[in-house]
Design a protein around this motif. Structure first.
Motif, short mmCIF file in Angstrom:
data_model
loop_
_atom_site.label_atom_id
_atom_site.label_comp_id
_atom_site.label_asym_id
_atom_site.label_seq_id
_atom_site.Cartn_x
_atom_site.Cartn_y
_atom_site.Cartn_z
N UNK A 1 0.83 -1.21 0.00
CA UNK A 1 0.00 0.00 0.00
C UNK A 1 0.86 1.26 0.00
N UNK A 2 1.82 1.33 0.90
CA UNK A 2 2.65 2.53 0.98
C UNK A 2 3.70 2.58 -0.13
N UNK A 3 4.14 1.43 -0.59
CA UNK A 3 5.13 1.41 -1.68
C UNK A 3 4.54 2.03 -2.95
N UNK A 4 3.33 1.62 -3.33
CA UNK A 4 2.74 2.15 -4.56
C UNK A 4 2.31 3.60 -4.36
N UNK A 5 1.94 3.97 -3.15
CA UNK A 5 1.60 5.37 -2.86
C UNK A 5 2.81 6.27 -3.08
N UNK A 6 3.93 5.89 -2.51
CA UNK A 6 5.14 6.71 -2.61
C UNK A 6 5.70 6.70 -4.03
N UNK A 7 5.61 5.55 -4.70
CA UNK A 7 6.08 5.49 -6.09
C UNK A 7 5.25 6.41 -6.98
#
Length: 409
Positions: A312-318
């Protein structure tokens, strides 16, 4: 109460203003929250929510003095443009705040999540936005978009009349919005008309199994003319050229709701870990921590929740990094944001169910915290943004096919 920490054990130190723009006399103790040093305001909010969550549950809304505390913690300036004094936070930073609040109370996290809804207002004419924020950047906005109602355009104003559902946080809002037909230029997207609270009747009918405190009542408008400049296309082209307003708007709306279940799942697993380490069964059987099945299933749930959270946070930050660099997200990133949102909502609910199942007879009593977590997490997964259709939409985009869901990307 102990120190609150992010679910990955990272201490949160929010860079937020030290005062609220709105003070009320409903709760005198709120002054201490509003005047607390900036680094302490979120912790003060968490302690406040912990003390009063049963009140929210009973009364079925989060009151204005608590909304003022959210303002003090920067929740309602998180999506206000910087040019109007707001913070325009990167999405991951805001989402972590909502996750943390949701570990204490899901309803409070849900209401606070609409601090992100000001991204919609970036589609308003700049002069209208300047008027909205003239008294400061802390603005609590709530609305009911559906069912979209027809509204006749007369001399530059829409004549707004009808009833709208699911207006979460409406009793504490400074500004309300309702959904009207977008018109020929809206490309099928709905339009939102903005109203003052005194122009709207709130029908107190939020009678549901969970998320009681969100106050998601119906809104009734009995014929109000709204100037066209005080309406916007939901997900329309932003008039503000700051990175947050080029981040996928509808995907962000799904994320702020889904992250509530990350918080609820975290709270349920923490509770199961705590009671497992110390409670002996009523039959005299070994304590839960001494039973292999309990340890195994708890560990599996921990792995699933943390894995979903990482995605969830990986794709948000990417995605946000791509927006900052290029001005727009790719279609694949938009689809993955929708997928990650649906996934964490479901995995969070699954974590609660695991904790409930493992806890045995003790969990069936109304006073057990798992009862609240179970009901709240079940309501989150029922939101239209988080249904199984999101898997189909994502699969279509990843394979180069147009998704069948309107507005998916």
């Amino acid at each position: 109460m102990g120190q609150y920490r992010d679910a990955d054990n990272t201490s949160l130190t929010p860079a937020v203003p030290a005062r609220a723009k709105e003070q009320t006399n409903e709760e005198p103790h709120m002054t201490s929250v509003a005047e607390a040093p900036a680094q302490d305001t979120l912790t003060a909010v968490l302690e406040l929510v912990d003390r009063r969550r049963e009140e929210f549950n009973t009364n079925r809304f989060v009151p204005k003095d608590v909304i003022a505390a959210f303002k003090a913690a920067g929740i309602y300036r998180a999506a206000t443009p910087r040019q109007f004094g707001g913070d325009a936070l990167p999405p991951a930073e805001f989402l972590r705040k909502i996750e943390l609040i949701s570990t204490v109370d899901a309803s409070s996290g849900w209401v606070a999540s609409f601090g992100s809804a000001l991204v919609y207002l970036a589609a308003l004419p700049v002069d209208t936005q300047a008027e909205l924020y003239k008294d400061g950047p802390d603005l609590a906005f709530a609305g009911g978009l559906f069912p979209v109602q027809k509204a006749e355009l007369r001399n530059g104003a829409f004549h707004v009349k009808g009833t709208w559902k699911f207006a979460s946080g409406c009793k504490g809002a400074d500004l309300l919005g309702v959904g009207i037909a977008g018109g020929e230029s809206a490309a099928g997207k709905p339009r939102t008309a903005l109203l003052r609270p005194d122009q709207v009747t709130i029908q107190d009918n939020w009678d549901v199994i969970g998320l009681h405190g969100t106050g998601s009542h119906d809104l009734i408008v009995d014929g109000v003319d709204v100037d066209q400049d005080w309406t916007f296309i939901r997900g329309g082209e932003p008039m503000i050229d700051e990175p947050l307003y080029h981040y996928p708007t509808i995907a962000y709306a799904a994320q702020v709701l889904a992250v509530v279940n990350l918080g609820v799942g975290r709270a349920a697993l923490d509770y199961a870990t705590q009671i497992g380490a110390g409670r002996t069964g009523i039959t005299g059987a070994p304590k839960l921590a001494d039973r292999a099945y309990y340890r195994i299933e708890l560990a599996k749930a921990e792995a699933l929740l943390r894995s979903a959270r990482a995605f969830f946070y990986e794709i948000t930050e990417e995605t946000y990094a791509t927006v900052v660099a290029t001005g727009r997200a790719t279609d694949a990133q938009k689809a993955l944001l929708r997928l990650a949102s649906t996934h964490v909502a479901k995995v969070g609910a699954q974590a609660v169910n695991t904790a409930y199942s493992l806890s045995g007879t003790a969990a069936i009593y109304d006073g057990n915290p798992l009862q609240r977590h179970l009901r709240d997490s079940a309501v989150v997964t029922q939101h239209a943004f988080l249904g199984d259709g999101m898997y189909d939409g994502t699969g279509s985009v990843l394979m180069g096919q147009p998704p069948l869901i309107p507005g998916f990307i």
